[in-house]
Motif scaffolding. Structure first.
Motif, PDB file in Angstrom:
ATOM      1  N   ARG A 494     155.455  59.729  93.281  1.00 59.15           N
ATOM      2  CA  ARG A 494     156.519  58.866  92.750  1.00 59.15           C
ATOM      3  C   ARG A 494     156.455  58.800  91.231  1.00 59.15           C
ATOM      4  O   ARG A 494     157.482  58.894  90.540  1.00 59.15           O
ATOM      5  CB  ARG A 494     156.416  57.464  93.349  1.00 59.15           C
ATOM      6  CG  ARG A 494     156.810  57.386  94.820  1.00 59.15           C
ATOM      7  CD  ARG A 494     156.981  55.940  95.256  1.00 59.15           C
ATOM      8  NE  ARG A 494     155.726  55.194  95.152  1.00 59.15           N
ATOM      9  CZ  ARG A 494     154.842  55.088  96.126  1.00 59.15           C
ATOM     10  NH1 ARG A 494     155.056  55.701  97.287  1.00 59.15           N
ATOM     11  NH2 ARG A 494     153.735  54.384  95.958  1.00 59.15           N
ATOM     12  N   ASP A 495     155.246  58.637  90.703  1.00 54.52           N
ATOM     13  CA  ASP A 495     155.090  58.564  89.247  1.00 54.52           C
ATOM     14  C   ASP A 495     155.544  59.857  88.589  1.00 54.52           C
ATOM     15  O   ASP A 495     156.185  59.841  87.529  1.00 54.52           O
ATOM     16  CB  ASP A 495     153.631  58.275  88.884  1.00 54.52           C
ATOM     17  CG  ASP A 495     153.205  56.860  89.242  1.00 54.52           C
ATOM     18  OD1 ASP A 495     154.098  56.019  89.520  1.00 54.52           O
ATOM     19  OD2 ASP A 495     151.989  56.593  89.265  1.00 54.52           O
ATOM     20  N   GLU A 498     159.410  60.060  88.783  1.00 58.55           N
ATOM     21  CA  GLU A 498     160.031  59.089  87.874  1.00 58.55           C
ATOM     22  C   GLU A 498     159.797  59.447  86.404  1.00 58.55           C
ATOM     23  O   GLU A 498     160.569  59.051  85.540  1.00 58.55           O
ATOM     24  CB  GLU A 498     159.486  57.691  88.166  1.00 58.55           C
ATOM     25  CG  GLU A 498     159.923  57.145  89.527  1.00 58.55           C
ATOM     26  CD  GLU A 498     159.189  55.880  89.917  1.00 58.55           C
ATOM     27  OE1 GLU A 498     158.356  55.407  89.097  1.00 58.55           O
ATOM     28  OE2 GLU A 498     159.438  55.360  91.022  1.00 58.55           O
TER      29      GLU A 498
END
Length: 515
Positions: A494-495, A498
């Protein structure tokens, strides 16, 4: 009455357990459930453990047991002086443990929690006065998924069913649940089965149906050898009443059934992904069918569901389809209708960290199969996602990873190696898959290991690729468990997604070697 005669008589919750001296080894959830049960029965209980959660340690005297906590590299004098009439061990205690060895050498009977639960299974009974039926599930891989599937199918079929055992809910908690159940679906580890295999007497369970899903190298350090591991798994079929379900694609499970001491009339039921014969479940032209539990099985088949329908729910990976067939066989042995099985599958979702898609970005799919804690499980994942960028490594538990790398690793787009025991993994790739680009993540960067692994994988993966976390190893070298490992992987994915803007600033090419 001799001590052995007394133990032989203890086959009911209503038997005379009062004053029986029992040593309980271990104080995690299983150990506490054992201590709590025995004190409720009136036994004299001494809990012996090296470590314990504060809550369990506080509750032991509350329920009426005594606690000894300390070094167990030698048998404590307090245990010897207690002179237990039986020892009930938690499954984490291997045969080589000093206390287990002492009990065997001195002739003190050894039970596990499964045997104790079978002896007291009549605490809560059904309307007809009988205790719940038991279904046993084991295997190197797929146990939890199949246990959940089976319980879900049974409930959809109108039965009160509870998954328990190695799945996380101690079986003694299920046995003592005042609501009561029609069926207990019991996931069994090889450790629990080893203890169950020590005794074949009045306290030995007789499951309605049982399955060993598959067999491959695992837990060799605990058991001491593959043969001992196999023999423990085979105990699952002992005294099966109705169905001994085996994997046609795994000859070891068929041999277990052939050698098993089952109840007269119990049937061998095979399953695999091929066309089934009579008394088998399988797949015909994309349709999952039952040719075992119907009168016209020599000429007919019952449709359960389709591979296409399973694909819509993320359940079409070959090893998951095999689990569904095994669970269906167990459910059908208890008269669950095909329509109920189809309905159960419509709402079923896999556990977290089991071939779970955790992100998609730039044409790359990120898949978390952190539950693939051994080579056999990882092989299934790699078969479902051939050509993946493979994140691999961790605690190998004495298992050789070379065969997996030779069979599946050579087809990987690249390998990202994590874990402390990296030398064996790196050597396997050098020997069996030298053309595969291999990248290492510095094992000293425990907090950042997944962030670095994801970064490396993202720089290798292209559109249409899958990045697959299937470590083929345990996780405790760098994480608190496979769930922690998977959660950190998902968070790192996710990091990374994003942070796309920052990612574009990386213009250096990844090269194989240390990272």
């Amino acid at each position: 009455m001799t001590s052995s005669d007394r133990l032989a008589s203890l086959t009911s919750w209503n038997a005379d357990w009062k004053g029986l001296r029992v040593a309980v080894l271990g104080l995690a959830s299983t150990g506490f459930s054992v201590a709590d049960t025995l004190t409720e029965l009136g036994a004299d209980v001494l809990v012996v453990t090296e470590t314990a959660a504060e809550e369990y340690a506080r509750l032991v005297p509350v329920v009426g047991a005594r606690l000894w906590q300390g070094d167990l590299s030698e048998v404590p004098a307090e245990l010897v002086d207690f002179a237990p009439e039986v020892v009930v061990a938690s499954p984490g205690f291997p045969p080589s443990h000093p206390v287990v060895a002492w009990a065997r050498e001195t002739g003190v009977p050894l039970w596990g929690d499964i045997e104790l639960a079978w002896r007291v299974r009549d605490k809560v009974v059904r309307a007809d006065g009988t205790p719940a039926d038991w279904v046993f599930i084991t295997g190197t891989n797929g146990k939890t998924t199949t246990t959940r599937l089976t319980a879900t199918m049974l409930v959809e079929g109108g039965l009160r069913a509870a998954p328990c055992g190695n799945i996380g809910v101690p079986i003694l908690d299920a046995v003592r649940d005042p609501a009561g159940f029609d069926v207990l679906v019991v996931e069994l580890s090889s450790h629990q089965l080893w203890y169950l295999g020590l005794n074949d007497d009045a306290g030995s369970p007789s499951p309605h149906a049982a399955v060993c899903l598959n067999l491959a190298d695992d837990h060799l350090l605990w058991h001491g050898s593959f043969d001992a591991y196999r023999d423990a798994k085979a105990v699952v079929y002992r005294h099966a009443q109705i169905a001994a379900v085996y994997n046609k694609a795994d000859d070891a499970t068929l041999r277990m059934v052939e050698d098993a001491d089952v109840v007269e009339g119990a049937r061998a039921i095979g399953f695999d992904l091929g066309v089934p014969g009579p008394s088998e479940l399988g797949v015909i032209e994309g349709i999952l069918v039952d040719r075992a539990f119907l009168e016209e099985r020599r000429t007919s088949a019952l449709e359960l569901t389709t591979v296409e329908a399973l694909a819509e729910r993320g359940l079409s990976a070959p090893h998951i389809v095999a689990n569904i067939l095994a669970a269906s066989a167990l459910a059908r042995s208890l008269d669950v209708e095909p329509a109920a099985i189809r309905s159960a599958l419509e709402g079923f979702r896999l556990d977290p960290h089991r071939i779970e898609v955790v992100g998609r970005d730039g044409g790359v799919t990120w898949v978390d199969d952190s539950k693939a804690t051994n080579p056999h499980a990882a092989a299934s994942s790699l078969a479902a996602y051939p050509g993946a960028v493979w994140i691999v490594g961790g605690q190998l538990k004495g298992v050789d990873i070379g065969e997996l790398v030779a069979q599946r690793g050579a087809g990987a787009r690249a390998a990202i190696v994590i874990g402390v025991e990296r030398s064996e993994v790196l050597a396997a790739f050098a020997r069996h898959a030298p053309a595969v680009p291999v990248f290492e993540v510095d094992h000293t960067e425990t907090e950042n290991v997944m962030a670095r692994a994801v970064e490396l994988a993202a720089r290798v993966a292209g559109e249409g690729d899958v990045v697959l976390l299937a470590p083929a190893a345990a996780s405790f070298d760098q994480f608190t468990g496979y769930d922690d490992r998977g959660a950190r992987f998902a968070a790192a994915v996710r990091d990374w997604i994003e942070g796309g803007a920052q990612r574009e600033q990386h213009d250096d090419d990844a090269t194989p070697g240390d990272a």
